[in-house]
Design a protein around this motif. Structure first.
Motif, PDB file in Angstrom:
ATOM      1  N   GLU A  35       0.780  -1.330  -0.063  1.00 40.51           N
ATOM      2  CA  GLU A  35      -0.210  -0.073  -0.087  1.00 40.51           C
ATOM      3  C   GLU A  35       0.930   1.327   0.016  1.00 40.51           C
ATOM      4  OE1 GLU A  35      -2.400  -0.548   3.485  1.00 40.51           O
ATOM      5  OE2 GLU A  35      -3.946  -1.857   2.475  1.00 40.51           O
ATOM      6  N   ARG A  36       2.011   1.011   0.808  1.00 39.14           N
ATOM      7  CA  ARG A  36       3.013   2.312   0.743  1.00 39.14           C
ATOM      8  C   ARG A  36       3.592   2.589  -0.585  1.00 39.14           C
ATOM      9  NH1 ARG A  36       6.338   1.367   6.052  1.00 39.14           N
ATOM     10  NH2 ARG A  36       4.712   1.857   7.821  1.00 39.14           N
ATOM     11  N   GLY A  37       3.632   1.407  -1.587  1.00 36.02           N
ATOM     12  CA  GLY A  37       4.428   1.464  -2.664  1.00 36.02           C
ATOM     13  C   GLY A  37       5.927   1.015  -2.464  1.00 36.02           C
ATOM     14  N   GLU A  38       6.101   0.694  -1.359  1.00 35.12           N
ATOM     15  CA  GLU A  38       7.675  -0.007  -1.127  1.00 35.12           C
ATOM     16  C   GLU A  38       7.928  -0.910  -2.405  1.00 35.12           C
ATOM     17  OE1 GLU A  38       9.537   0.776   1.124  1.00 35.12           O
ATOM     18  OE2 GLU A  38       8.506   1.553   2.798  1.00 35.12           O
ATOM     19  N   THR A  39       9.289  -0.600  -2.575  1.00 29.86           N
ATOM     20  CA  THR A  39       9.979  -1.737  -3.700  1.00 29.86           C
ATOM     21  C   THR A  39      10.850  -2.785  -2.829  1.00 29.86           C
ATOM     22  OG1 THR A  39      11.803  -0.212  -3.817  1.00 29.86           O
ATOM     23  CG2 THR A  39       9.993   0.251  -5.414  1.00 29.86           C
ATOM     24  N   ASP A  40      11.002  -3.933  -3.381  1.00 30.30           N
ATOM     25  CA  ASP A  40      11.945  -4.641  -2.794  1.00 30.30           C
ATOM     26  C   ASP A  40      11.094  -5.287  -1.711  1.00 30.30           C
ATOM     27  OD1 ASP A  40      14.041  -6.379  -2.549  1.00 30.30           O
ATOM     28  OD2 ASP A  40      15.353  -4.940  -1.794  1.00 30.30           O
ATOM     29  N   ILE A  41       9.906  -5.573  -1.673  1.00 29.98           N
ATOM     30  CA  ILE A  41       9.202  -6.194  -0.567  1.00 29.98           C
ATOM     31  C   ILE A  41       9.877  -7.401  -0.206  1.00 29.98           C
ATOM     32  CG2 ILE A  41       7.048  -7.197   0.120  1.00 29.98           C
ATOM     33  CD1 ILE A  41       5.728  -4.821  -1.386  1.00 29.98           C
TER      34      ILE A  41
END
Length: 360
Positions: free
Chosen positions: A77-83
């Motif tokens: 939801e935060r748009g984080e990459t490399d989850i």
């Protein structure tokens, strides 16, 4: 020794296992790195769960899976990459369970987070990172829809710890009460104050959140550039008070001496560590903290230090049945050192609260 390759074969992993070797130096679970042959497939972490501590493995694994899946959702939801490197992921066994029982031991597997490392050193910089990471961890779990259970019942319940302590005083199994009476009296005179959190909760004033319950700098993974990836070691993640997570870090990392320091002059509260941790924590957690939680964060440092003093002294009175000792009076020495830290925290409590209020 169990056939580790056979254990791994019961899980739905990708790739072909190459080697399995011991990993880390954890005190609770036995941990192994499972390397696969191809660089295109994940490597894994295999753990034997300590069933003597975690009695309900179904509940334990349900907790950690619910927590990690919710964190993954929040990161998306935060748009984080490399989850893949910012949230743990557990692999089911082939029977669909999140663990495998071999008839004697319980095992689980998670995906190894590549290019990650832990740190043991606590300095102001890493105290800040730790505070920020654990505050964010709590923040992401505020709205987790599943109800988590207590993996270690009454773990940070001071009323329960005091009941056990009073039983040990009464029974005096090891005949050590006379020597310890002065410290026993000091702890008992503080008992009512130290049960405040449980009373506030019963009155509906202090909420329980989802907390980590083992807030140490080495329970975070960092990337190759020293930036925080994620919080790990989630076995004690369960309902609790935010002040417990805050206080446990100050107790362990904010001590200028050792937990069992023989020289009590070495033992004091390190205010630089406190300020750095508090700054990071408040930055991440202030969006959800209630005023009653904020004002009791310094109390949390007192509470967890008091609790550990009680636990060490209880074990000393019982004859050293719980904690491993290195010499006959080790638990007594631990008790004295923890009590000295408690006294130091008490003298800094007003200063700690002033600093926290300045961050809000």
């Amino acid at each position: 020794m169990n056939n580790l390759h056979d254990i791994v074969s019961h899980f739905s992993i990708d790739g072909t296992v190459d080697v399995i070797e011991p990993m880390g130096a954890g005190l609770i679970n036995d941990t192994y790195r499972v390397a696969t042959v191809s660089s295109d497939t994940d490597d894994y972490v295999l753990q034997r769960i300590n069933h003597s501590i975690f009695k309900d493995v179904d509940l334990l694994q349900r907790n950690v899976v619910n927590v990690t899946e919710h964190i993954r959702k929040k990161l998306q939801e935060r748009g984080e990459t490399d989850i893949k490197r910012k949230a743990l992921r557990f692999i089911p066994a082939k029977d669909g369970k999140m663990y495998y029982f071999d008839g004697e031991s319980y095992w689980r597997i998670s995906v190894l987070i590549p290019k990650s490392k832990t740190f043991e050193t606590v300095n102001p910089e890493f105290a800040y990172y730790t505070g920020k990471a654990f505050g964010d961890f709590q923040s992401m779990l505020v709205d987790i829809p599943q109800q988590l259970g207590e993996t270690i019942p009454k773990f940070h319940n001071m009323e329960f710890r005091l009941e056990t302590f009073k039983e040990s005083i009464k029974n005096n199994k090891a005949g050590r009460l006379e020597k310890a009476q002065g410290l026993v009296d000091e702890l008992l005179v503080r008992a009512d104050e130290m049960c405040k959190a449980e009373r506030l909760h019963r009155e509906g004033i202090l909420p329980k959140r989802i907390t980590h319950c083992d807030t140490k700098v080495n329970n975070m993974l960092f990337d190759e550039n020293g930036k925080v990836l994620c919080v790990i070691d989630l076995d004690t993640t369960m309902p609790g008070y935010v002040l417990s997570d805050f206080g446990d870090f100050i107790r362990t990392a904010g001590n200028t001496g050792a937990e069992d320091d023989a020289n009590l002059d070495n033992v004091n509260l390190n205010m630089d560590i406190f300020k750095s941790f508090a700054k990071g924590y408040i930055e991440s957690a202030k969006s959800f903290l209630l005023p009653v939680e904020v004002e009791n964060l310094p109390y949390g440092a007192k509470l967890l230090t008091y609790m550990q003093t009680v636990r060490f002294l209880t074990d000393y009175l019982d004859g050293d049945c719980y904690y491993k000792i290195k010499f006959p009076k080790h638990n007594w020495q631990r008790s004295l050192a923890q009590f000295k830290l408690l006294q130091s925290i008490e003298t800094h409590e007003a200063e700690m609260l002033d600093y926290i209020n300045g961050l809000m």
